[in-house]
Design an enzyme around this catalytic site. Structure first.
Site, PDB file in Angstrom:
ATOM      1  N   ASP A 181      35.499  49.492  38.302  1.00  0.00           N
ATOM      2  CA  ASP A 181      36.119  48.955  39.523  1.00  0.00           C
ATOM      3  C   ASP A 181      35.860  47.463  39.680  1.00  0.00           C
ATOM      4  OD1 ASP A 181      37.078  51.458  40.077  1.00  0.00           O
ATOM      5  OD2 ASP A 181      35.538  51.950  41.547  1.00  0.00           O
ATOM      6  N   ASP A 187      31.228  43.734  44.152  1.00  0.00           N
ATOM      7  CA  ASP A 187      31.148  44.965  44.947  1.00  0.00           C
ATOM      8  C   ASP A 187      30.349  46.019  44.198  1.00  0.00           C
ATOM      9  OD1 ASP A 187      31.672  46.641  47.156  1.00  0.00           O
ATOM     10  OD2 ASP A 187      33.425  47.504  46.168  1.00  0.00           O
TER      11      ASP A 187
END
Length: 280
Positions: free
Chosen positions: A185, A168
């Site tokens: 993340d 992502d």
């Protein structure tokens, strides 16, 4: 500030001394700036995820190990225990990926501890010592864009050599520290060799970097590093020092309609997430 209940156990265990302030709050986690002695760190408190579709979760969690067969069955059935186990596995995936990538020399925050659903890690800072901004909040000259793009391609390659695909990667989860970009993340990180969707995710990650920096340096828009990187990886010829050309000759053949539809779905999901991040 008053210590949030979820951080109280870290204070009691002596892992942190005080909570300075809240840094950010998103749908998946809240992040606080904390102090431990002379160190300034950040504490990431995971929330129950509500903005991942079932299809996306299956793609990302494919081939992830579970502790036992009971847990695996519960996760497959979607029971309450199964959902709790799935969330625990999702959180642990980021912790495991951070330790793995930090050991491989990838530019990620240095993890310090993980306790009761809270990840304690390095605070990525700018030149003034404040929390570093996301790439999305910064403008670049063409020269700066090319330099950061090259740095991040090296990090993507280093991650892949360590067997990890971010899954992502975009301007929303890369911070600009004093000494350059830092990738954050990672709960959706996938095993490059064990996940059938790893190639597609790698190509999307690299494409996101090209598109973002290409807005500042249009010459980057004609590069094709993703397929080049993956081809070298499949051939066993990829190393962190591999010189990339940005050029790749695609084999001609019948169109995989299913793959095209999946790419369209991914693009729609990504746009939805982009708007959510902008709102946050």
């Amino acid at each position: 500030m008053k210590t949030p209940p979820r951080l109280q156990s870290l204070v009691e265990e002596g892992l942190i001394d005080t909570v300075v302030r809240q840094l950010m709050s998103g749908k998946e986690a809240m992040v606080y700036v904390v102090r431990r002695g002379d160190e300034t760190l950040c504490a990431k408190i995971y929330k129950e995820a509500t903005n991942r579709s079932f299809r996306q979760a299956v793609d990302y969690t494919e081939n992830r190990k579970t502790k036992n067969t009971r847990q695996a069955r519960a996760m497959a059935k979607g029971t309450r225990f199964g959902r709790q186990a799935q969330e625990a596995a999702w959180q642990s995936a980021e912790v495991d990926a951070l330790y793995r990538l930090a050991a491989a020399g990838v530019r990620v925050p240095q993890p310090h501890n993980f306790l009761d659903g809270v990840l304690l890690m390095e605070l990525v800072a700018n030149a003034e010592g404040d929390a570093a901004p996301r790439l999305n909040d910064v403008s670049f000259t063409a020269e700066e864009a090319r330099a950061h793009h090259a740095t991040l391609l090296t990090e993507v390659v280093r991650m892949l050599c360590a067997g990890v695909v971010h899954g992502d990667l975009s301007e929303f989860n890369i911070l600009l520290a004093q000494d350059g970009p830092v990738i954050i993340d990672l709960p959706q990180a996938v095993d490059a060799a064990g996940n059938n969707h790893a190639k597609r995710m790698l190509l999307r990650d690299v494409g996101n970097l090209r598109d973002f920096f290409g807005a500042f340096a249009p010459d980057l828009l004609s590069t094709d590093h993703g397929p080049e990187i993956w081809a070298l990886y499949e051939q066993g010829a990829l190393t962190p020092d591999t010189a990339l050309t940005g050029q790749f000759k695609h084999a001609e053949g019948p169109v995989d309609l299913g793959a095209v539809i999946r790419e369209i779905d991914d693009a729609q999901d990504e746009e939805m997430m982009r708007r959510l991040r902008m709102q946050q």
